[in-house]
Design an enzyme around this catalytic site. Structure first.
Site, PDB file in Angstrom:
ATOM      1  CE1 TYR A  21       3.294   9.386   9.858  1.00 56.02           C
ATOM      2  CE2 TYR A  21       5.170  10.006  11.231  1.00 56.02           C
ATOM      3  CZ  TYR A  21       4.628   9.285  10.179  1.00 56.02           C
ATOM      4  OH  TYR A  21       5.441   8.467   9.444  1.00 56.02           O
ATOM      5  CB  THR A  76      -0.957   0.022   1.201  1.00 56.02           C
ATOM      6  OG1 THR A  76      -0.209   0.200   2.415  1.00 56.02           O
ATOM      7  CG2 THR A  76      -1.769  -1.263   1.272  1.00 56.02           C
TER       8      THR A  76
END
Length: 267
Positions: free
Chosen positions: A157, A13
């Site tokens: 993040y 991905t």
């Protein structure tokens, strides 16, 4: 060494650019049938033309529907179940990595978790049953050095990547004896085409080399060189991913491989 990857089916991905491209290239070179993935069709198609891989999948992994569509596209392009899943997609859509925790909105926190942690969870839920049935599979989650050594910025993040590390260990333990291994690879600062383009734009010099961009960013204290004395490359990450994907790595699971040039200083 023969990694025994010939004929294995892999989905990488977030592989329309950057680290993902390097991973897809190396797995393909080792004989894997590889499907690349991206959200932007035009960019992913451009990457597909440059690589000798089985096909591509398009979709947004931050939604259940998008992840399901990517899984089905990959399965169709590979002509069978995914045997090696590399969850590389991630990052942030905004500039939260430049702001401290109290300046990051709840919406940005949620977005970071959707794109970095839950995207991997969704695809693992989709791909793992086939791996378990076949008594063989590899799930490799791409995290970050900042997941274990966070700074004061971009905690949405770094927190999402820390959750991904936790998921790796829990999933690996739950799959004991199944033939499926689950590991994390945590890159440090990597010189990708995106970082190079950012540096050239930031310094208004389109002719800067990767080394010049890195040296300038270090001089401006945007980051420090790790003890290795250089930034990483996508190939540095791809080498470890390919090794973990190999049937020869069946005794390695629940681990976090830091590929950061010594950036993380903890034991």
């Amino acid at each position: 060494m023969d990694l025994q990857l010939a004929g294995k089916r892999a989905l990488v991905t977030g592989s329309s650019s950057g680290i993902g491209v390097g991973i897809a290239q190396m797995l393909a070179a080792e004989g894997c049938a590889v499907v690349i993935h991206g959200r932007n069709r035009e960019r992913t198609e451009s990457t597909l033309r440059d690589l000798k891989v089985a096909g591509m999948a398009i979709g947004d992994l931050s939604t259940d529907e998008g992840a399901a569509a990517v899984h089905e596209q990959a399965r169709a392009a590979l002509g069978g179940p995914i045997e090696i899943l590399v969850n590389n997609a991630g990052g942030t859509d905004g500039d939260s990595t430049t702001r401290p925790p109290l300046k990051i909105t709840v919406e940005e926190w949620l977005s970071a978790y959707q794109g970095n942690a839950l995207a991997a969870v969704r695809l693992a839920l989709a791909a793992a049953p086939d791996m378990i049935s076949a008594a063989w599979g590899r799930i490799i989650n791409i995290s970050s050095a900042v997941a274990v050594q966070p700074n004061n910025l971009g905690s949405d993040y770094t927190g999402a990547k820390a959750a991904l590390n936790n998921f790796t260990v829990s999933l690996a333990g739950s799959l004991q004896g199944s033939g499926v291994t689950v590991n994390t690879v945590s890159p440090g600062i990597i010189m990708t085409s995106g970082l190079l383009a950012f540096g050239r734009h930031n310094y208004a010099n389109p002719d800067m080399t990767a080394t010049e961009v890195a040296d300038r960013m270090v001089a401006d204290k945007i980051f420090d060189y790790p003890p290795s004395g250089r930034l990483g490359t996508p190939e540095d990450i791809a080498l470890i991913v390919s090794t973990l994907a190999s049937p020869r790595s069946g005794f390695v699971t629940g681990a976090n491989y830091r590929v950061d040039g010594g950036q993380v200083r903890t034991v």
